[in-house]
Design a protein around this motif. Structure first.
Motif, PDB file in Angstrom:
ATOM      1  N   UNK A  88       0.678  -1.062   0.155  1.00 35.69           N
ATOM      2  CA  UNK A  88       0.490  -0.428  -0.298  1.00 35.69           C
ATOM      3  C   UNK A  88       1.327   0.983   0.012  1.00 35.69           C
ATOM      4  N   UNK A  89       0.478   2.627  -0.771  1.00 36.01           N
ATOM      5  CA  UNK A  89       1.378   3.690  -1.032  1.00 36.01           C
ATOM      6  C   UNK A  89      -0.053   4.574  -0.344  1.00 36.01           C
ATOM      7  N   UNK A  90       0.305   5.277   0.403  1.00 33.99           N
ATOM      8  CA  UNK A  90      -0.608   6.940   1.128  1.00 33.99           C
ATOM      9  C   UNK A  90      -0.350   8.080   0.515  1.00 33.99           C
ATOM     10  N   UNK A  91      -1.715   9.104   0.187  1.00 34.53           N
ATOM     11  CA  UNK A  91      -1.142  10.036   0.051  1.00 34.53           C
ATOM     12  C   UNK A  91      -2.022  10.699   0.693  1.00 34.53           C
ATOM     13  N   UNK A  92      -1.773  11.524   1.856  1.00 41.57           N
ATOM     14  CA  UNK A  92      -2.937  12.515   2.816  1.00 41.57           C
ATOM     15  C   UNK A  92      -2.976  13.565   2.226  1.00 41.57           C
TER      16      UNK A  92
END
Ligand code: ADP
Ligand code: MG
Length: 233
Positions: A88-92
């Motif tokens: 998983x890769x996250x961008x907030x």
């Protein structure tokens, strides 16, 4: 469509008694590999809760979530942590960069967590930062970067370990219109791949044109899903 994320009747409540909030009321939803899916709906409808559950950060009360065939309910705590780190890769919305680290170091964090050496992780992060137009800014600290540049570092961090699933929660909400469009164009260009699913939570209608599919959420449920021709990056 090759289904990458498959949610069935997912429910989640927070709190107890009078304070109890039913955030998800039975979400059935699929996202395809090779596509960017936007999850849209009014504030409080459950978007962050749903995307957190899909990313393995939050355990639903009931229902099932499968990500690239893995049933998240069946993963032990350790396996779920490993799934998040690797897949998983996250961008907030608020970028969430570490202030004491340079752009390259921030973008390399997922690789370091997976055990890469600093040299190897920084090298791979630098390649991605170059592709995101940040070659001249690699050694800067977050407070020396504009909001749009910080979000591009966050996009690099989300992609550096080549995760199968990329989730973004309101990634353009802290950006002006132009930076938001640029971030979405880069995300489409770099993140959308045949073997990967990209899910973007937003209520920014200016970026709807970047989606292959738009899932409309209201009051804890997905109400309908529309397919569209995504804007070329
Ligand atoms: N950790 C939490 N504790 C209590 N209530 C929460 C929590 N997280 C979300 N909620 C509530 O669940 C509902 C859905 O929230 P959220 O998923 O954040 O919506 P959205 O992202 O669409 O704005 C809201 O009513 C919110 O107040
Ligand atoms: Mg939210």
């Amino acid at each position: 469509m090759a289904i990458a994320v498959d949610c069935h009747d997912v429910t989640k409540a927070f709190g107890t008694g009078d304070a109890r909030v039913q955030a998800l009321r039975g979400v059935t939803f699929a996202a395809a590999a090779g596509e960017m899916t936007l999850l849209v709906g009014p504030s409080g409808c459950g978007k962050t809760t749903l995307i957190s559950a899909i990313a393995g950060m939050l355990t639903p009360d009931a229902g099932s979530i499968a990500v690239f065939g893995a049933d998240l309910r069946k993963l032990s705590r350790g396996k779920l942590t490993a799934f998040r780190a690797k897949s998983v890769g996250f961008v907030f919305q608020q970028f969430n960069l570490l202030p004491a680290l340079t752009a390259t170091e921030n973008a390399s964090i997922p690789l370091r967590i997976l055990g890469a050496s600093a040299g190897e992780a920084n090298r791979r992060a630098a390649v991605l930062l170059d592709r995101l137009g940040l070659a001249a800014h690699r050694d800067r600290f977050p407070d020396q970067l504009s909001g749009g540049q910080q979000q591009r570092v966050a996009i690099a961090r989300a992609l550096v370990h080549e995760p199968q699933l990329v989730v973004c929660d309101e990634p353009t909400a802290s950006l002006d219109a132009q930076s938001g469009q640029a971030a979405m164009a880069l995300l489409r260009d770099l993140a959308v791949r045949a073997d990967r699913a990209v899910i973007v939570v937003t209520h920014d209608s200016r970026i709807f044109s970047f989606a292959d599919r738009i899932a409309h959420m209201a009051d804890g449920r997905i109400e309908n899903v529309s397919i569209q021709d995504a804007e070329a990056a």
